[in-house]
Design a protein around this motif. Structure first.
Motif, PDB file in Angstrom:
ATOM      1  N   ARG A 107       0.832  -1.209   0.000  1.00 30.98           N
ATOM      2  CA  ARG A 107       0.000   0.000   0.000  1.00 30.98           C
ATOM      3  C   ARG A 107       0.865   1.256   0.000  1.00 30.98           C
ATOM      4  O   ARG A 107       0.513   2.271  -0.618  1.00 30.98           O
ATOM      5  N   VAL A 108       2.003   1.198   0.703  1.00 28.12           N
ATOM      6  CA  VAL A 108       2.931   2.333   0.693  1.00 28.12           C
ATOM      7  C   VAL A 108       3.421   2.592  -0.732  1.00 28.12           C
ATOM      8  O   VAL A 108       3.453   3.732  -1.203  1.00 28.12           O
ATOM      9  N   LEU A 109       3.796   1.530  -1.424  1.00 28.46           N
ATOM     10  CA  LEU A 109       4.280   1.677  -2.798  1.00 28.46           C
ATOM     11  C   LEU A 109       3.186   2.239  -3.699  1.00 28.46           C
ATOM     12  O   LEU A 109       3.449   3.086  -4.569  1.00 28.46           O
ATOM     13  N   GLU A 110       1.960   1.792  -3.500  1.00 27.78           N
ATOM     14  CA  GLU A 110       0.850   2.317  -4.303  1.00 27.78           C
ATOM     15  C   GLU A 110       0.644   3.806  -4.019  1.00 27.78           C
ATOM     16  O   GLU A 110       0.383   4.594  -4.938  1.00 27.78           O
ATOM     17  N   ALA A 111       0.777   4.203  -2.740  1.00 28.98           N
ATOM     18  CA  ALA A 111       0.665   5.628  -2.393  1.00 28.98           C
ATOM     19  C   ALA A 111       1.771   6.430  -3.060  1.00 28.98           C
ATOM     20  O   ALA A 111       1.550   7.564  -3.525  1.00 28.98           O
ATOM     21  N   ALA A 112       2.981   5.863  -3.130  1.00 27.87           N
ATOM     22  CA  ALA A 112       4.094   6.549  -3.778  1.00 27.87           C
ATOM     23  C   ALA A 112       3.822   6.735  -5.269  1.00 27.87           C
ATOM     24  O   ALA A 112       4.106   7.801  -5.840  1.00 27.87           O
ATOM     25  N   ARG A 113       3.276   5.726  -5.896  1.00 30.43           N
ATOM     26  CA  ARG A 113       2.955   5.843  -7.321  1.00 30.43           C
ATOM     27  C   ARG A 113       1.873   6.895  -7.562  1.00 30.43           C
ATOM     28  O   ARG A 113       1.962   7.687  -8.512  1.00 30.43           O
TER      29      ARG A 113
END
Length: 396
Positions: A279-285
């Motif tokens: 989810r963190v990576l998705e937020a970064a994207r």
């Protein structure tokens, strides 16, 4: 209206029972008690102004047989024609009662009263609710009783205003405290502070994914643009990240100039580290796409922006840190320090997103190893990863 029943309602308000309930439940209970005591009430509204950077106030509307509807309005309402011709504007600005009988031609100046007449209303009165801090809030009372409210009805309404104001102020102050803490320190930290964790040294250790970002070229931007413009740019820039962070379960702990520190707590007992990091990576994207799309007009041109974010996962110390009576609820630890060092590497590598080896091992993804780098304060060089989908961009 029965005077002994009215007194019982006032006593019920004063003893604070309502404060233990959800506001909508308490308001419905209050209105139903008044109706049972003989007040011919068909619609009741209470409008509480809030200390919030975006919300002007909240409203609770009770209708007989329909329960309570909750809403909020932003500050833009103050500039609308509807508010300019509303009885509540007079209450807020002058602190006086405003009565509007639909049968009275003078009530034509209030379109709302005309609207209520179409629904069968026969009388309307807006009554100020003064708080002890001097602020003015408002109630509205509407009946369908033929002939409108009697003198005794109006007296009963006035009689409950003082106890209603006290209990409303208590609830409002607690909500204001919650909102301010949420706004300035974050929702989890705010809940802990409000729950009593206010002493220096109070802390917890928790595992979390760590997000540390900043804007590329911010120093040069600040040097060539007016301070007011820079503030507006920063607000829009942070909007690009905060919505994504909160939407994916993170909490923003701190803004530091153009820098942003956020954490995404991991429940070690559930073992959800991989899910949280995904989810963190998705937020970064999402943040990357939003920042890339941000176009800020300056003069005859448009400013475009880039940023870098470092992602790491580890144990952090989360609690009150500071000096004297000035404390900050924040996080510290080697994991936070490493994230801060990695964030500086994003600019050197021309990357938007970089991750530590620990984060990349937890968040299985198509990572590209960028090499090992010596990190100030750490005895060993750290392996750094970037997204395979990203093309490095070296800023001039």
């Amino acid at each position: 209206m029965n005077s002994s029943e009215l007194q019982r309602i006032c006593d019920w308000l004063i003893d604070g029972t309502w404060a233990a309930q959800e506001p909508a439940v308490g308001i419905a209970d209050f209105c139903e008690r008044l109706v049972a005591a003989g007040l011919p009430l068909w619609r009741f509204g209470i409008f509480i102004r809030t200390l919030h950077p975006e919300v002007f106030g909240r409203n609770f509307i009770w209708r007989q047989g329909q329960g309570v509807e909750i809403g909020s309005v932003d500050f833009e309402i103050l500039d609308t024609p509807e508010f300019a011709r509303s009885p509540l504007r007079i209450v807020f600005e002058q602190g006086i009662e405003v009565r509007g009988r639909p049968s009275d031609p003078d009530s034509k100046r209030f379109p709302f009263v005309d609207d209520m007449r179409a629904e069968g209303a026969t009388d309307y009165i807006a009554v100020p609710v003064p708080f002890l801090d001097g602020s003015i809030h408002a109630t509205s009372w509407i009946t369908r009783q033929p002939g409108g409210f009697s003198d005794d009805d109006i007296a009963a309404i006035r009689a409950v205003i003082a106890p209603l104001a006290r209990i409303s102020e208590i609830i409002s102050q607690r909500r204001t405290a919650e909102m301010l803490l949420d706004t300035y320190v974050g929702n989890r930290a705010g809940a802990r502070v409000l729950g009593g964790q206010i002493r220096r040294g109070h802390h917890d250790t928790m595992q979390a994914a760590i997000w540390l970002s900043d804007m590329r070229g911010f120093t040069a931007l600040s040097d060539r643009l007016p301070a007011e413009t820079v503030v507006e740019i920063l607000n829009q820039y942070f909007d690009c990240q905060v919505a994504a962070i909160r939407g994916h379960g993170g909490e923003v702990l701190k803004f530091m100039g153009d820098g942003l520190l956020a954490v995404f707590p991991i429940d070690e007992y559930v073992g959800d580290a991989a899910h949280v990091c995904a989810r963190v990576l998705e937020a970064a994207r999402e943040s990357r796409a939003s920042v890339e799309a941000l176009a800020f007009p300056v003069g005859d041109g448009v400013e475009r922006f880039r940023f870098g974010v470092a992602l790491h996962v580890g144990n952090i110390l989360y609690g009150n840190i500071g000096g004297g009576n000035r404390l900050d609820f924040t996080c510290i630890g080697p994991a936070v320090n490493l994230a801060a060092r990695l964030e500086k590497i994003t600019g050197r590598l021309g990357r938007t997103v970089v991750a530590s080896e620990g984060f990349a091992n937890v968040c299985r993804h198509d990572w590209h190893q960028l090499g090992e780098f010596p990190i100030a304060g750490f005895s060993k060089a750290q392996r750094v990863y970037g997204l395979a989908e990203e093309t490095p961009v070296v800023m001039a």
